[in-house]
Every structure is written in C-alpha cells, then in structure tokens.
Design an enzyme around this catalytic site. Structure first.
Site, PDB file in Angstrom:
ATOM      1  N   ARG A   1       2.833  12.025 118.908  1.00  0.00           N
ATOM      2  CA  ARG A   1       3.156  13.451 118.792  1.00  0.00           C
ATOM      3  C   ARG A   1       2.483  14.077 117.573  1.00  0.00           C
ATOM      4  O   ARG A   1       2.004  15.194 117.612  1.00  0.00           O
ATOM      5  CB  ARG A   1       4.687  13.646 118.732  1.00  0.00           C
ATOM      6  CG  ARG A   1       5.123  15.038 118.284  1.00  0.00           C
ATOM      7  CD  ARG A   1       6.555  15.415 118.663  1.00  0.00           C
ATOM      8  NE  ARG A   1       7.504  14.336 118.584  1.00  0.00           N
ATOM      9  CZ  ARG A   1       8.015  13.838 117.443  1.00  0.00           C
ATOM     10  NH1 ARG A   1       7.676  14.364 116.281  1.00  0.00           N
ATOM     11  NH2 ARG A   1       8.875  12.854 117.482  1.00  0.00           N
TER      12      ARG A   1
ATOM     13  N   TYR B   1       1.798  39.905 128.953  1.00  0.00           N
ATOM     14  CA  TYR B   1       2.128  38.892 129.949  1.00  0.00           C
ATOM     15  C   TYR B   1       3.659  38.860 130.108  1.00  0.00           C
ATOM     16  O   TYR B   1       4.383  38.808 129.106  1.00  0.00           O
ATOM     17  CB  TYR B   1       1.590  37.538 129.465  1.00  0.00           C
ATOM     18  CG  TYR B   1       2.000  36.388 130.331  1.00  0.00           C
ATOM     19  CD1 TYR B   1       1.475  36.261 131.619  1.00  0.00           C
ATOM     20  CD2 TYR B   1       2.916  35.440 129.908  1.00  0.00           C
ATOM     21  CE1 TYR B   1       1.852  35.213 132.434  1.00  0.00           C
ATOM     22  CE2 TYR B   1       3.293  34.384 130.714  1.00  0.00           C
ATOM     23  CZ  TYR B   1       2.763  34.279 131.978  1.00  0.00           C
ATOM     24  OH  TYR B   1       3.139  33.240 132.775  1.00  0.00           O
TER      25      TYR B   1
ATOM     26  N   ASP C   1      -3.451  37.405 121.648  1.00  0.00           N
ATOM     27  CA  ASP C   1      -3.487  36.549 122.835  1.00  0.00           C
ATOM     28  C   ASP C   1      -4.852  36.780 123.470  1.00  0.00           C
ATOM     29  O   ASP C   1      -5.124  37.845 124.023  1.00  0.00           O
ATOM     30  CB  ASP C   1      -2.336  36.942 123.779  1.00  0.00           C
ATOM     31  CG  ASP C   1      -2.259  36.047 125.014  1.00  0.00           C
ATOM     32  OD1 ASP C   1      -3.295  35.480 125.410  1.00  0.00           O
ATOM     33  OD2 ASP C   1      -1.159  35.928 125.599  1.00  0.00           O
TER      34      ASP C   1
ATOM     35  N   LYS D   1      -5.412  28.832 131.825  1.00  0.00           N
ATOM     36  CA  LYS D   1      -6.272  29.807 132.496  1.00  0.00           C
ATOM     37  C   LYS D   1      -7.745  29.447 132.286  1.00  0.00           C
ATOM     38  O   LYS D   1      -8.149  28.369 132.662  1.00  0.00           O
ATOM     39  CB  LYS D   1      -5.917  31.211 132.000  1.00  0.00           C
ATOM     40  CG  LYS D   1      -4.400  31.469 131.870  1.00  0.00           C
ATOM     41  CD  LYS D   1      -3.654  31.430 133.201  1.00  0.00           C
ATOM     42  CE  LYS D   1      -2.138  31.380 133.055  1.00  0.00           C
ATOM     43  NZ  LYS D   1      -1.535  32.415 132.232  1.00  0.00           N
TER      44      LYS D   1
HETATM   45  C1  LIG Z   1      -0.276  32.561 131.505  1.00  0.00           C
HETATM   46  C2  LIG Z   1      -0.247  33.333 130.268  1.00  0.00           C
HETATM   47  C3  LIG Z   1       0.596  32.981 129.214  1.00  0.00           C
HETATM   48  C4  LIG Z   1       1.575  31.820 129.316  1.00  0.00           C
HETATM   49  O1  LIG Z   1       0.917  30.581 129.381  1.00  0.00           O
HETATM   50  P1  LIG Z   1       1.396  29.304 130.230  1.00  0.00           P
HETATM   51  O2  LIG Z   1       0.256  28.364 130.043  1.00  0.00           O
HETATM   52  O3  LIG Z   1       1.601  29.737 131.641  1.00  0.00           O
HETATM   53  O4  LIG Z   1       2.649  28.813 129.611  1.00  0.00           O
HETATM   54  C5  LIG Z   1       0.526  33.730 128.044  1.00  0.00           C
HETATM   55  N1  LIG Z   1      -0.306  34.781 127.926  1.00  0.00           N
HETATM   56  C6  LIG Z   1      -1.120  35.149 128.937  1.00  0.00           C
HETATM   57  C7  LIG Z   1      -2.021  36.318 128.766  1.00  0.00           C
HETATM   58  C8  LIG Z   1      -1.122  34.444 130.136  1.00  0.00           C
HETATM   59  O5  LIG Z   1      -1.916  34.829 131.138  1.00  0.00           O
END
Ligand SMILES: *Cc1c(COP(=O)(O)O)cnc(C)c1O
Length: 383
Positions: free
Chosen positions: A45, A97, A169, A194
């Site tokens: 970890r 999001y 983000d 993503k």
């Molecule tokens: C999908 C997403 C998240 C969350 O991420 P996960 O990997 O699904 O936990 C946060 N911000 C954006 C812009 C996203 O598209």
C-alpha cells in the site's frame, strides 16, 4: 524529453533483467536485508515498483512534483477533500461530474466542509462567491456535460492573491491537450478510468501536486486511507498512457468532424463542443489548450428523439463513462446526474433532450453513419 517520449519512457528504467516494459510486482511485502534496512519498499500500500513508475510518469506528464495513483477517480477526489478541515469552504464549477457533486453533498458537508457552486467561467461571479473561510477553487474545464470553459490562468491569478488553492479536474482534456499546473493550478485530478486508461477496461484515479507541501499531505493520506491503485491496474494504466498522444489526436479529429456534421442535422438543436470557433469561450480554449478533446454534448428537438437515438444506435453503445476506444452515448439527466436535483440540472441546461457522446477510436464516418440512422425515423411517434 517531449510529451510522447515521456508517455513511453517517463518513469521507467529497465531493471537487471532488461525488461523493456515495467514488470508487475504483485508482492504485498518486501524482505528486509537487515534491521533498520529496507530495499526502499516495505508494504504494497505504501509503495510498489509498478505503481511507482506509473506515478513518476504521471508527474512528468502534468509537470508536477509528485503524482498519486488511486483505485478510482472518486477515491482521488475524496483523498483531496481530506486535506480540508471542518469549517473550510471551497468554490466549485457549477457544472461538475455528478459523482463529485454527490460526494460534496453526502460526505464533505457532513464533515463540516461546505462549498458554493458557481459559474467559474465568469470571474466576477467567482469573486462574489468568495468568503473569509474559502480555501480553494475546484474547477472542471471543459465542464461536464455542458462543455463550458473556465480560464484557468485568470482564476489562478485571483485565487493565489487571496491565498486559495486551485484544483483542476483535467479528465476531459488530459495533459496531452491541457496542463493546468503550467497555467497556475496547484493540484490536478483525473479519473484515469477515462482517457488516461483509454480502453474502457480499468477503474483508476490520479492526483498530481505542483508543490511539495501539498504532495506531502496527499502522500500521507494516500497511504493512510489506502485507496491506492493495485499493481495490475497500475501496469494497465502505464500501458494505456503509452498511446495517449495518438489516441487523443484521433478522438479530437473525429469529434471535430462529428460536431460539424451534427450541426447540420435538422433534429439537432444545439451542439456543445469547445472546438467550435463561434463559441464565446473559444479564445480562452485556444489560449489554454492545444486541442478540444473527444467529448460532444448535443441537444435534440424532443425527448422522444433523445430516447429514440439512445435506443437505436448500433455501433455506439448507450452507456455511461467516456474516454475509451469504444464510442459511448450517455443520457446525463438519468445517468451521470441522476442524483443531482432535477431543478439544479435544468438550470444548467441538463434536460431530457441533452445527450453526451464520447467519441471513440472507430472510423468517424462509421460513427456518423450510425448517428444518421439513429436520428432518422423516430420523431414524435417513433417509439
Ligand atoms: C468519471 C469521472 C470522475 C470519477 O472518476 P471514477 O474513476 O469514475 O471514480 C471524476 N471526474 C470526472 C470529470 C469524471 O468524468
């Protein structure tokens, strides 16, 4: 080294075997050569070589001092919020999001951390929302799903004068198209599920810090909370990163072609894509990003058309998520924003007619043909 080279060689130096790709070390523990002596690795970890080389590459790609790989994007958001204290307040882009909004409401507020949702594309609105207890600005640009753009430089300049941290983000554009830390931000966040992973096959998150003081806090929390990315997924994410530049170029080229085509369709009333030069925020996009990404939202004429398109696409999947090889069509109101109050959705332009398309790596003409057949027929009585 340039970006594409860093994606491939950034954080990895071959070990004694000469393996040209980073090995996977599934081991949970590392044998100590003696008392008070360590190989540099103790417990899975805390750190392991597979995750470590990935994190070094990610730090280089975002130009930060350190990066941290998490078991999901939401785990990264949660860890970041643990750096705040009860009583703290932050400002956040009003079109975030949906999962981030849910976390802010359900968990952070319970822990005494409050936030104000604001149109961060409007600097004056951001200034008006400031309070003495405000500690940070949390941006998503382009926003999700309405693709509004925030001027990261302008917000950072103001925020730093007020002593606030700027968090971005960067899931939608990735460091290939946009490097927030170079524009003034302090911390970058990713859902690596993503584009960074890129193949619709892993769940992962990332935080990258620009300053050592933030990296130190995150390092402690990352190890203490324990939502770290495991060795296998660290390896898959490293593999995905190697083709990031090639994939982003193709996602963006196809998205541009499809956005223009959608604009010519009679049943399509609005196309939201940051790369359209007629947009009011196009100049800001051009000044801070080298590309516009692969995400398009569009509004069709009626709810019936929207439902018909979702149920008629053949090649494109009607599914949540984004940023992978397969094109995915999402219904934000009922999927990504299902837990956001309806009124809040409507004021942001998320309604029954809005669809969000993640343009995959299939041939753009095949995707257009699929959208054309899905938009044909249907109509008011098409179901
Ligand atoms: C999908 C997403 C998240 C969350 O991420 P996960 O990997 O699904 O936990 C946060 N911000 C954006 C812009 C996203 O598209």
């Amino acid at each position: 080294m340039n970006f594409s080279t860093l994606c491939i060689h950034g954080g990895y130096k071959p070990d004694a075997t000469g393996s040209v790709v980073a090995p996977i070390y599934p081991t949970t523990a590392y044998a100590h050569p003696g008392v008070r002596r360590s190989t540099g690795y103790d417990y899975i970890r805390t750190q392991n070589p597979t995750r470590e080389q990935l994190e070094k590459t990610l730090a280089l790609l975002e130009n930060g001092c350190a990066a941290f790989a998490f078991s999901s994007g939401m785990a990264a958001v949660q860890c970041l919020l643990e750096t705040f204290s009860p009583g703290d307040h932050f400002l956040a882009t009003d079109d975030l999001y949906g999962g981030s909004i849910r976390l802010f409401h359900a968990i952070s507020q319970k822990n005494g951390i409050t936030y104000t949702s604001v149109d961060t594309g409007d600097l004056e609105a951001v200034k008006r929302a400031w309070r003495p207890e405000t500690k940070a600005v949390y941006l998503e640009t382009p926003s999700n799903p309405t693709m509004r753009v925030t001027d990261i430089r302008a917000v950072s300049q103001w925020a730093h004068a007020k002593g606030l941290k700027v968090i971005v983000d960067n899931t939608f554009l990735t460091p290939y198209f946009q490097q927030p830390l170079n524009l003034g931000a302090d911390i970058v966040l990713h859902s690596a599920t993503k584009y960074l992973g890129g193949h619709n096959d892993i769940l992962a998150g990332v935080l990258v810090a620009k300053h050592e003081e933030d990296a130190e806090k995150i390092r402690f929390l990352h190890n203490t909370i324990g939502a770290c990315l495991d060795p296998f997924n660290s390896w898959l994410l490293s593999r995905g990163l190697k083709t990031l530049p090639l994939r982003m170029e193709r996602h963006a080229a196809s998205a541009w072609k499809i956005a223009r085509w959608l604009q010519g369709q009679p049943k399509v009333k609005k196309v939201l894509y940051p790369g359209l030069p007629e947009r009011a925020d196009y100049a800001v996009s051009k000044a801070q990003s080298t590309g516009f990404g692969g995400m398009i939202s569009f509004e069709v004429d009626t709810e019936e058309t929207a439902r018909h398109v979702l149920e008629s696409v053949r090649l494109i999947f009607f599914a949540e998520s984004l940023g992978g090889t397969e094109s995915l069509l999402t219904y934000p109101l009922l999927q990504t924003h299902a837990d956001v109050p309806k009124e809040e959705c409507y004021t942001k332009g998320i309604n029954e007619r809005l669809l969000r398309l993640s343009v995959g790596l299939e041939d753009a003409d095949d995707l257009i043909a699929d959208l054309a057949q899905a938009l044909a027929g249907g109509g008011a009585h098409g179901l």
